[in-house]
Design an enzyme around this catalytic site. Structure first.
Site, short mmCIF file in Angstrom:
data_model
loop_
_atom_site.label_atom_id
_atom_site.label_comp_id
_atom_site.label_asym_id
_atom_site.label_seq_id
_atom_site.Cartn_x
_atom_site.Cartn_y
_atom_site.Cartn_z
N GLY A 152 -45.64 15.47 -8.34
CA GLY A 152 -44.81 14.62 -7.50
C GLY A 152 -43.65 15.34 -6.85
N HIS A 153 -42.95 14.61 -5.98
CA HIS A 153 -41.87 15.21 -5.19
C HIS A 153 -40.70 15.67 -6.05
CE1 HIS A 153 -40.27 10.83 -4.40
NE2 HIS A 153 -40.15 11.19 -5.65
N ASN A 154 -40.12 16.79 -5.63
CA ASN A 154 -38.95 17.39 -6.28
C ASN A 154 -39.21 17.87 -7.70
OD1 ASN A 154 -37.45 15.31 -4.18
ND2 ASN A 154 -36.31 17.22 -4.50
#
Length: 353
Positions: free
Chosen positions: A245-247
């Site tokens: 997922g993001h970050n």
């Protein structure tokens, strides 16, 4: 066969010592312990397969340096090496098909923007690949058929982008990164806010950064950051069908096995291993040299190195104990039924305590 080799030459090739067998015996191929036949070499890479050394039909085997000769079938040649699995890779390269030759140039059907920075004599771009404006390709990069490289992407030297892989805009890849077919790097992070009863998309304007010597399997997706970067550290090996997922941030030399999902903003340390179908909640900190067995569920920070299993993930022995408890439920239920019958009989006065 043109790639036949004597046992002595094979021992030299794999960096081992011929302990048992004739140096002049000829090896013509390779195979697994179970399927090898006369003329082939095999290897013992895992102690659990030791009994197969007694039954394999292979002519020779690569074995650990401390293996006793009596543990193997009588008559089989033994080449002792430090690491049989790694040594066998040298044999594979000898007997396997020749490596695909690097052919520089751009296929006539590829689409390459006019301002792409690359040396046409030092990259290979296959049929119907699309490379958008502002891209930089390092020397030795291979872009296979149908791959898509979005605006402003930077690829270091020696990257291999397999057919139909996608790298979205402004992502950055280091040297010798391998993306297998169907992988998607830099798709939007999964970010929404509820506004007046409807999900409103939140812009994802960050990038994905992938450091040197990372390999990413087919159909794996790594989301771009909402802002900043999603970061895959040097030397990580990520299997097929993984979602990051993001970050998120992965430290150096992590191993992530198929069907694992890592939720947004989770940070992994160095040398983390996650088995198949591990699930990781978001915004967690996972420490260096932690290992999670298949199907573990990680719901909280785990800073201490060691092995973990279960849902929620616990230290290995505790987790295994918890996983074993459901198997005891049928016996416990039967004991409860027996006790209930005895209690009912006592209350009815038909038996004495």
């Amino acid at each position: 066969m043109s790639n036949s080799i004597t046992l002595q030459k094979l021992a030299e090739l794999v960096g081992g010592t011929l302990a048992v067998g004739s140096p002049d015996a000829v090896i013509t191929g390779l195979n697994s312990l179970m399927e090898a036949t006369a003329g082939e070499v095999t290897f013992l890479g895992n102690a659990r397969y030791l009994p197969m050394l007694k039954t394999t039909r292979a002519t020779a085997a690569l074995v650990p340096e401390d293996l006793a000769s009596e543990d193997a079938r009588e008559g089989i040649a033994l080449i002792r090496v430090k690491n049989p699995t790694l040594a066998f890779s040298h044999a594979i390269r000898h007997f396997g098909p020749p490596a695909v030759e690097f052919v520089p140039g751009v296929h006539a059907t590829a689409t390459v923007a006019a301002d792409v920075i690359y040396d046409v004599k030092k990259v290979s771009i296959g049929p119907r690949a699309v490379i958008e404006s502002g891209v930089e390709l390092g020397d030795g990069c291979t872009i296979h058929a149908g791959a898509y490289i979005g605006r402003g992407v930077k690829l270091g030297a020696g990257c291999v982008i397999h057919a139909n892989a996608v790298i979205k805009e402004f992502c950055v890849l280091g040297k010798r990164v391998i993306l297998h077919s169907g992988s998607v790097i830099g798709s939007d992070g999964f970010g929404y806010e509820m506004v007046q009863g409807r999900h409103q998309k939140i812009d994802q304007v960050g990038i994905v950064q992938i450091d040197d010597d990372v390999e990413i399997g087919s159909c794996t997706t790594i989301d771009r950051a909402r802002f900043g970067r999603t970061w895959i550290g040097e030397g990580c090996k990520i299997d097929n069908l993984v979602q990051i997922g993001h970050n998120c941030s992965l430290g150096k030399h992590c191993i992530i096995v198929s069907q694992t999902g890592i939720s947004g903003s989770t940070r992994l340390g160095n040398y983390v291993t996650m088995g198949g179908q591990v699930g990781v909640a978001g915004h967690l900190e996972i420490g260096d040299k932690t290992m999670f067995l298949a199907k573990s569920g990680i719901t909280k920070n785990i800073p201490e190195p060691g092995a973990y299993t279960g849902y929620p993930a616990r230290p290995l022995m505790e987790g295994r104990k918890m996983l074993s408890l459901p198997a005891k439920i049928p016996d416990l239920l039967e004991r409860v039924r027996v006790l209930e019958k005895k209690l009912a009989a006592l209350e009815a006065g038909t038996v004495q305590a």
